[in-house]
Design an enzyme around this catalytic site. Structure first.
Site: not given
Ligand code: A2P
Length: 340
Positions: A15, A42, A132, A159, A238, A245
């Site tokens: 996000a 991803s 934030c 928030q 929340r 926020h």
């Molecule tokens: P991914 O989309 O591959 O899970 P949000 O705050 O919206 O939940 O997003 C979290 C971000 O952190 C996303 O880009 C997510 O990638 C990344 N992320 C979460 N866990 C890991 C991990 N173990 N290694 C690398 N990136 C991560």
């Protein structure tokens, strides 16, 4: 040709990460190579920034010596593990999690409030981005703090769910849709249903009965203002809002300030827009005014009828922009201008 910088965005599919990419583009940040990093699931997705598609890479396999700047927003555990690795490889980390904020040798920076602190980055090669709720509160209060001093801040937050990431946005929208169709809701991200509800609980409970989100506002305000005597009494809540926020703030100043004087100061302050017409709709709201905007909006400025040196303000800001991505990129802009 002006100097360019290779930038890693950790959590680029999240996000806040997505907003970071949009802001890097909007502000024409001088990017050489961009490395969007996320989890293995991803890898090979593409993100768009500054006229190009960039392929998402696996954070775990990335060589941080390729990047001069790392914008981290993938959660505290990821930062705890990978930020020191990046910093050691010579990449200056701007970390959006709570992991390093209280470390004495790591600057905690809001560019409108304490830009001088950025100079301390070299001790660990890490700069922390504040919470934030702290950012928008201090952007709004710093002009008043400088003019008349602030003894005590009472604040209640409202928030948005985007502060908890994409899964929370999905939870709010899905619960709302189900309730409108008379179906039972699933509760996963938050401890209770968030749709058509409010939850007076953000982050874990502390021994003193406050939550960690609330205590972050205390600890971070004292560190950023370099004022261990400033008193902060927060309640963090929340609400079923996706972006933006809001905060109802009451301050006790050291010298009296009138609402008119406060309005004049805030109207001239960098990063602040005052919308305060004292008529129907003459105030800022998180979705209509703040979302997708950089400024922190201040409304409902009025003297406290219960305290001679009291002042009330309503403060709203886009939590994913000024509360996270924009603040990090503003720090990076000062870093490249004055230090790298
Ligand atoms: P991914 O989309 O591959 O899970 P949000 O705050 O919206 O939940 O997003 C979290 C971000 O952190 C996303 O880009 C997510 O990638 C990344 N992320 C979460 N866990 C890991 C991990 N173990 N290694 C690398 N990136 C991560």
């Amino acid at each position: 040709m002006s100097k360019k910088f290779d930038v890693a965005v950790v959590g680029a599919t999240g996000a806040v990460g997505e907003i970071m990419l949009a802001i890097l583009q909007q502000r024409s940040f001088p990017i050489g190579n961009l490395y969007p990093l996320a989890s293995a699931k991803s890898v090979d997705k593409k993100v768009f920034c500054q006229g190009k598609n960039w392929v998402v890479q696996d954070l775990d396999k990335f060589d941080f010596s390729k990047a001069q700047i790392g914008l981290f927003s993938a959660g505290g555990l990821i930062s705890e593990k990978y930020a020191p690795i990046a910093a050691k490889a010579g990449c200056v980390v701007i970390d959006n999690t709570a992991n390093f904020r209280q470390d004495k040798d790591i600057p905690l920076v809001i560019p409108e409030v304490n830009p001088h602190a950025i100079g301390g980055y070299a001790l660990r090669n890490i700069i922390a981005n504040p919470n934030c709720s702290t950012i928008q509160m201090l952007v709004a209060l710093k002009p008043i703090y400088d003019a008349v001093g602030i003894r005590r801040i009472n604040v209640a937050t409202y928030q948005a769910v985007s502060g908890s990431g994409k899964a929370a946005i999905t939870e709010l929208t899905q619960q709302s849709a189900k309730l409108l169709n008379g179906q039972a809701v699933d509760v996963a991200v938050y401890p209770k249903q968030i749709a058509f509800n409010v939850i007076p609980h953000i982050d874990v409970f502390q021994d003193n009965g406050y939550t960690k989100e609330e205590m972050k506002m205390v600890w971070e305000s004292q560190k950023i203002l370099e004022d261990k005597d400033i008193l902060v009494n927060p309640t963090a809540v929340r609400v079923p809002v996706i972006y933006g926020h809001s905060e109802a703030i009451n301050i006790e100043t050291k010298r009296k300030i009138s609402a008119t004087e406060a309005t004049q100061l805030l109207s001239a302050a960098s990063g602040v827009t005052v919308i305060d017409k004292r008529e129907d709709g003459g105030y800022a709201t998180p979705f209509v005014e703040a979302t997708n905007h950089d400024d922190t909006f201040v409304s409902r400025i009025r003297e406290d009828i219960s305290h001679e040196k009291g002042l009330n303000l309503w403060v709203v800001s886009d939590n994913t922009r000024k509360g996270a991505a924009l603040n990090s990129i503003q720090i990076a802009e000062i870093l490249i201008k004055d230090y790298l």
